[in-house]
Design a protein around this motif. Structure first.
Motif, mmCIF file in Angstrom:
data_model
loop_
_atom_site.group_PDB
_atom_site.id
_atom_site.type_symbol
_atom_site.label_atom_id
_atom_site.label_comp_id
_atom_site.label_asym_id
_atom_site.label_seq_id
_atom_site.Cartn_x
_atom_site.Cartn_y
_atom_site.Cartn_z
ATOM 1 N N MET A 36 20.109 12.556 16.427
ATOM 2 C CA MET A 36 19.820 13.677 15.598
ATOM 3 C C MET A 36 20.227 15.081 16.138
ATOM 4 S SD MET A 36 17.189 12.074 13.550
ATOM 5 C CE MET A 36 16.278 13.368 12.951
ATOM 6 N N VAL A 37 21.611 14.811 16.550
ATOM 7 C CA VAL A 37 22.083 16.065 17.341
ATOM 8 C C VAL A 37 22.443 17.198 16.248
ATOM 9 C CG1 VAL A 37 22.757 14.702 19.461
ATOM 10 C CG2 VAL A 37 24.416 15.050 17.389
ATOM 11 N N ASP A 38 22.725 16.625 15.066
ATOM 12 C CA ASP A 38 22.954 17.792 13.913
ATOM 13 C C ASP A 38 21.809 18.115 13.231
ATOM 14 O OD1 ASP A 38 22.092 15.459 12.627
ATOM 15 O OD2 ASP A 38 23.747 15.229 11.458
ATOM 16 N N GLN A 98 16.290 14.433 -2.448
ATOM 17 C CA GLN A 98 16.467 13.643 -3.564
ATOM 18 C C GLN A 98 15.920 12.402 -3.646
ATOM 19 O OE1 GLN A 98 18.238 14.343 -6.703
ATOM 20 N NE2 GLN A 98 17.281 16.331 -6.112
ATOM 21 N N GLY A 99 15.649 12.030 -2.042
ATOM 22 C CA GLY A 99 15.060 10.724 -1.916
ATOM 23 C C GLY A 99 13.509 10.781 -1.922
ATOM 24 N N GLY A 100 12.886 11.822 -2.144
ATOM 25 C CA GLY A 100 11.436 12.245 -2.048
ATOM 26 C C GLY A 100 11.209 13.717 -1.910
ATOM 27 N N ALA A 158 7.035 9.213 13.379
ATOM 28 C CA ALA A 158 7.257 8.153 12.670
ATOM 29 C C ALA A 158 8.819 7.834 12.700
ATOM 30 C CB ALA A 158 6.908 8.537 11.010
ATOM 31 N N TRP A 159 9.023 6.676 12.789
ATOM 32 C CA TRP A 159 10.299 6.160 12.893
ATOM 33 C C TRP A 159 11.195 6.173 11.526
ATOM 34 C CZ3 TRP A 159 11.969 2.269 9.581
ATOM 35 C CH2 TRP A 159 11.032 1.265 8.906
ATOM 36 N N ASP A 160 10.273 5.853 10.379
ATOM 37 C CA ASP A 160 10.840 5.686 9.167
ATOM 38 C C ASP A 160 11.666 7.115 8.544
ATOM 39 O OD1 ASP A 160 8.476 7.008 8.843
ATOM 40 O OD2 ASP A 160 7.763 6.030 6.989
ATOM 41 N N ILE A 161 11.145 8.355 8.931
ATOM 42 C CA ILE A 161 11.760 9.472 8.571
ATOM 43 C C ILE A 161 12.955 9.735 9.353
ATOM 44 C CG2 ILE A 161 10.749 11.107 10.009
ATOM 45 C CD1 ILE A 161 11.823 11.692 6.690
ATOM 46 N N ARG A 162 13.135 9.179 10.613
ATOM 47 C CA ARG A 162 14.506 9.089 11.132
ATOM 48 C C ARG A 162 15.595 8.334 10.562
ATOM 49 N NH1 ARG A 162 10.806 9.353 15.793
ATOM 50 N NH2 ARG A 162 11.159 7.143 15.939
ATOM 51 N N PHE A 163 15.030 7.183 10.005
ATOM 52 C CA PHE A 163 15.900 6.148 9.541
ATOM 53 C C PHE A 163 16.420 6.563 7.949
ATOM 54 C CE2 PHE A 163 16.271 2.926 6.078
ATOM 55 C CZ PHE A 163 17.306 2.025 6.640
ATOM 56 N N CYS A 164 15.379 7.345 7.340
ATOM 57 C CA CYS A 164 15.943 7.952 5.988
ATOM 58 C C CYS A 164 16.702 9.073 6.424
ATOM 59 C CB CYS A 164 14.630 8.529 5.360
ATOM 60 S SG CYS A 164 13.485 7.303 4.743
ATOM 61 N N ASN A 170 19.047 9.434 8.805
ATOM 62 C CA ASN A 170 20.156 8.650 9.203
ATOM 63 C C ASN A 170 21.031 8.048 7.954
ATOM 64 O OD1 ASN A 170 21.189 9.350 12.127
ATOM 65 N ND2 ASN A 170 18.876 8.619 12.328
ATOM 66 N N ARG A 171 20.292 7.331 7.139
ATOM 67 C CA ARG A 171 20.960 6.833 5.882
ATOM 68 C C ARG A 171 21.631 7.971 5.070
ATOM 69 N NH1 ARG A 171 16.464 4.531 2.572
ATOM 70 N NH2 ARG A 171 16.067 6.504 2.383
ATOM 71 N N TYR A 172 20.661 9.140 4.802
ATOM 72 C CA TYR A 172 21.236 10.254 4.035
ATOM 73 C C TYR A 172 22.632 10.565 4.721
ATOM 74 C CZ TYR A 172 21.822 15.076 3.010
ATOM 75 O OH TYR A 172 22.595 16.364 2.993
ATOM 76 N N ARG A 173 22.684 11.029 6.089
ATOM 77 C CA ARG A 173 23.848 11.459 6.924
ATOM 78 C C ARG A 173 25.007 10.267 6.539
ATOM 79 N NH1 ARG A 173 24.085 16.411 7.269
ATOM 80 N NH2 ARG A 173 25.400 16.495 8.980
ATOM 81 N N ALA A 174 24.728 9.032 6.728
ATOM 82 C CA ALA A 174 25.804 8.059 6.397
ATOM 83 C C ALA A 174 26.209 7.916 4.947
ATOM 84 C CB ALA A 174 25.323 6.717 6.793
ATOM 85 N N ASN A 175 25.486 8.609 4.195
ATOM 86 C CA ASN A 175 25.495 8.408 2.694
ATOM 87 C C ASN A 175 25.287 7.222 2.044
ATOM 88 O OD1 ASN A 175 26.215 9.422 -0.076
ATOM 89 N ND2 ASN A 175 28.301 8.914 0.230
#
Length: 129
Positions: A1-3, A19-21, A38-44, A46-51
């Motif tokens: 999460m360095v960025d 746009q995902g919520g 919560a781990w899930d927001i970090r997952f979301c 990182n998914r966003y950052r990776a498109n």
């Protein structure tokens, strides 16, 4: 999460992430500021950052058991109750072309909209679980 610091200053990226919520930026901020864990927001994020995209089945293959006396978030209406797929199909053929589907994207936005979240809060206050 360095960025994250740059993301925090960029309203365009925040709008795109939401746009995902509509509550994603706020949940990420709470996570980064230590107000939630919560781990899930970090997952979301990182998914966003990776498109990236997530594949959701139309009938659930898993059951969310994260509600109850031993769970972290028990005082809320369980909007994740789903009909579990009882089928025996174990192999699935996915299209080699990966793309977002406008219809299901809209359904996702509706499920996580402010109106839906308010409705679910009212269910919580009414004692529904």
């Amino acid at each position: 999460m360095v960025d994250y610091p740059e993301f925090r200053q960029d309203k365009y990226q925040q709008k795109a992430f939401n746009q995902g919520g509509s509550d994603l930026v706020k949940m990420l901020e709470d996570q980064m500021e230590g107000r939630s864990d919560a781990w899930d927001i970090r997952f979301c994020y990182n998914r966003y950052r990776a498109n990236g995209l997530t594949v959701y089945p139309t009938i659930s293959k898993v059951q969310n058991i994260g509600f109850g006396h031993e769970a972290t978030h028990t005082n809320i209406y369980n909007r994740y109750k789903t009909t579990l797929d009882q089928g025996s199909q174990r192999q699935f053929k996915l299209s080699p072309q990966v793309e977002a589907t406008p219809y299901y994207h809209q359904k996702t936005l509706q499920r996580y909209s402010v109106v839906t979240r308010i409705y679910n809060k009212l269910k919580t206050y009414a004692g529904m679980r």
